[in-house]
Design a protein around this motif. Sequence first.
Motif, PDB file in Angstrom:
ATOM      1  N   UNK A  51       0.870  -1.209  -0.044  1.00  0.00           N
ATOM      2  CA  UNK A  51      -0.065  -0.057  -0.024  1.00  0.00           C
ATOM      3  C   UNK A  51       0.645   1.255   0.007  1.00  0.00           C
ATOM      4  N   UNK A  52       0.482   2.309  -0.752  1.00  0.00           N
ATOM      5  CA  UNK A  52       1.020   3.580  -0.777  1.00  0.00           C
ATOM      6  C   UNK A  52       0.309   4.444   0.439  1.00  0.00           C
ATOM      7  N   UNK A  53       1.115   4.680   1.581  1.00  0.00           N
ATOM      8  CA  UNK A  53       0.355   5.318   2.482  1.00  0.00           C
ATOM      9  C   UNK A  53      -0.170   6.935   2.026  1.00  0.00           C
ATOM     10  N   UNK A  54       0.811   7.641   1.227  1.00  0.00           N
ATOM     11  CA  UNK A  54       0.210   8.891   0.728  1.00  0.00           C
ATOM     12  C   UNK A  54      -1.057   8.700   0.201  1.00  0.00           C
ATOM     13  N   UNK A  55      -1.285   7.661  -0.813  1.00  0.00           N
ATOM     14  CA  UNK A  55      -2.395   7.384  -1.496  1.00  0.00           C
ATOM     15  C   UNK A  55      -3.686   7.252  -0.611  1.00  0.00           C
ATOM     16  N   UNK A  56      -3.281   6.234   0.366  1.00  0.00           N
ATOM     17  CA  UNK A  56      -4.592   5.872   1.203  1.00  0.00           C
ATOM     18  C   UNK A  56      -4.952   6.964   2.052  1.00  0.00           C
ATOM     19  N   UNK A  57      -4.058   7.853   2.583  1.00  0.00           N
ATOM     20  CA  UNK A  57      -4.317   8.743   3.431  1.00  0.00           C
ATOM     21  C   UNK A  57      -4.762  10.064   2.974  1.00  0.00           C
ATOM     22  N   UNK A  58      -4.360  10.524   1.460  1.00  0.00           N
ATOM     23  CA  UNK A  58      -4.495  11.539   0.923  1.00  0.00           C
ATOM     24  C   UNK A  58      -6.025  11.798   0.616  1.00  0.00           C
ATOM     25  N   UNK A  59      -6.317  13.243   0.731  1.00  0.00           N
ATOM     26  CA  UNK A  59      -7.618  13.759   0.739  1.00  0.00           C
ATOM     27  C   UNK A  59      -8.346  13.284   1.825  1.00  0.00           C
ATOM     28  N   UNK A  60      -7.816  13.004   3.047  1.00  0.00           N
ATOM     29  CA  UNK A  60      -8.486  12.776   4.303  1.00  0.00           C
ATOM     30  C   UNK A  60      -8.302  13.836   5.392  1.00  0.00           C
ATOM     31  N   UNK A  61      -9.068  14.139   6.025  1.00  0.00           N
ATOM     32  CA  UNK A  61      -8.749  14.903   7.187  1.00  0.00           C
ATOM     33  C   UNK A  61      -8.373  14.221   8.241  1.00  0.00           C
ATOM     34  N   UNK A  62      -7.754  14.920   9.159  1.00  0.00           N
ATOM     35  CA  UNK A  62      -7.115  14.219  10.519  1.00  0.00           C
ATOM     36  C   UNK A  62      -7.718  13.350  11.120  1.00  0.00           C
ATOM     37  N   UNK A  63      -9.082  13.562  11.518  1.00  0.00           N
ATOM     38  CA  UNK A  63      -9.997  12.567  12.197  1.00  0.00           C
ATOM     39  C   UNK A  63     -10.273  11.213  11.080  1.00  0.00           C
TER      40      UNK A  63
END
Length: 783
Positions: free
Chosen positions: A103-115
Amino acid sequence: MTVLAVLPASASIASAQLHALGDDFVLASWESDGPEPSGRVVPTLDGEEVRPPYTTLSVRTSWGGQRVLSILRAPRTSGAPVRFVAQGRVVAEALAEPQVPDPDPAFLLGSLDAPSRLRVVRFLFDFARSTPALRSDAGFAAVCRRMVLELSPTPSPLVARALATDELLLCGGSLSSGFGEVTGAVIITSGAVGPSPFDVCVGSALDRRGRAAMSLLVDKALCAPGNLLVVLGRNGLACRAFSAVAPNLPSLTERLSTRRDTPLELRQYILNALAQRGRSDATAAAAVRELQVLAPLPKRQVADAKRSIGAALDLAVPTGDGGLFLAGWVHDPHGLSGGLTVHTPFGGERRLEVLEHRFPREDVAKLFGTAPSTDRSGFVAYLPGAPEPAAALQVHAELRLGSGGSIRLVPPLRPLSPADARAAVLGSLPPQHATPLVLETVIAPAVAPLHAAHMASRSEPETVSFGRIPETPAVSVIIPLYKALEFLRFQLSSFATDPGMAGAELIFVLDSPEQRDELVHMLHGFHALYDLPMRVLVQPANYGYSAANNAGVAASSGRTLLFLNSDVIPDQPGWLPVLLAALERAPGAGAVGPKLLFDDDSLQHAGLYFDRDVRGRWYNHHFFKGLPRDFLPARRERSVPGVTGACLMMTRETFDAVGGFCEDYVIGDYEDSDLCLRVRKAGLDIRYVPSVELYHLERRSISRHQGYTRGVASEYNGWLHARRWAAMMEELTARDWSALPPPPALEDSLMRPLSAAPPTDTALPVAVPGKSRLFGRANRNRS
């Protein structure tokens, strides 16, 4: 094949991507511009539901859509379609590939807010918590590491501060003041990921940078460079990197001893964590005790005559069964206080709203200049509760004030041994204030478990023998010893010159082991002088009169048992066979006892009876105590309610049938009358034999016991005795003992000649409890 869904138009199926989560699991992800999938999302392979475990998470993206993540077992068939079904329709589909990318962390977490980012990371950790195979997967650990470092690229260090045990370290770091409540902690190593073995402790005070101290007790094996601690909170995530452990770390005891400012919440956290580990780790259990003993909290009280309120906790004894005994004082003439809150070292809390049991304290009255006659500052209390995870040795408390403030109180460390703690409880108030209510609700709940713990600590006594012990003795003579050894020379010399003692088994039981060498040296000399065979049992500690006698019985072999005090001296030879004959001759007799005399030839004992005092409390008394030796009613052999344990004979069969001496009593009161009452309960008689006369130099041993001299022990024993036997004592007291027929006459040669003796078949008057004052001086205790 089970059909789980009907495929809708291909345009409505999202394209999912598969990411490797180690060797056995994959993470599927897809985007959806519709609402969050309703109902359970079920992954399928070739139309069949995949084998659990699996789980799904949906989070909202910054552009208003949904990102759906699903963890499932890795499909083993290349090219097979993996479909995700919700409410009977396929919502996403992926093809199983031979090589699934990480998995690419930047891809999975991108476009998501902190919560939402926090939810994704927690999603991984939560699934791993319930899936042991995943927690030990190095590939999954690497994925988690990359995900966490994507959120916290430069983690702050977590530094080892002290050695808690050989295998546990106390580490420290900090958290920002806005981090909020901690909800979990995870440790990531190179090959595994899992929950921290202990929660983290976050201090309530902030440093100059506005940060709170954070501490963690952790296994030394986990505290390695490269490992990460991930602290999860409601408001975010914090990552800390373990630093290399410095050499020569101080022990935790050393650290707490030198840092008197250690916050109470940290101390409590350490003890609680060690107690949890101590259930399976002896070194951690030892550390709990050592920390409390070697680094105690300093005593804290308010004892300033210039202040309008003062207070102290002089004694706080956790009793091991969840109870807590308190003794102290509160001087509060203006009514400022509103109760007491007590905190245990493991996080427990007890509240005492009213100090009910009060009594005068001369020292407090003197300090504050109040009249001793009106002072009621002293108090005792017992607070029940749930057992602690380990032995609590010191508590701290707050005296609550009406304004909402408090006065902090810290008592000294609890006495370490159960026996010393028991003695401290018994010595915490004057005996005149040990009312039945105080005994029942405060003293007894504290003393009973402490006494039981003390008795449970027993090990086998040491045995020292002198000469050849008779193999089949008719009588085993058991003599408990405590402190007073000065009468042995008189007792042994009378035994050695008495033919009636030939063949008797002589057993001494020493209850003061510090006198072991002195006693062995003394008896070695007496054996050399008299050639009298004897045996000594040395108890490992003082376990009391009952335990000493029971130990003697266990080591004896005679079919008849004689329990004899060390300060009892025969008047003349031949007494033992006569006492034995009286026991064997009397039908249904369970026990017999002789006439006992003071050294001034007045009567000390002519049988034991029971009576109440002016307050209604039951006490033991001796018939005719203090009257002349030749007082006529004391010359008659008869049945009596009981006889004193100073010289008491019974068969081994009877002793075993009634259960031996009860060991619930403290120090040395009421055990003999308890035994007699159990003999009576078994339907057996008890006889007084006046033809056997011995001198009893009364209570020379027990008077040297610290717990006895303080007085409350005797009151407690009397309360316990009455609680068990009040009904039977009432029934025995109502009997007319003078109406019983006389037995056959004893050997005339051993009767003391009297100038005005009546014929042997004349019934002599016997005083009846409650009907006459011929009993003489009362004796409220065992003698």
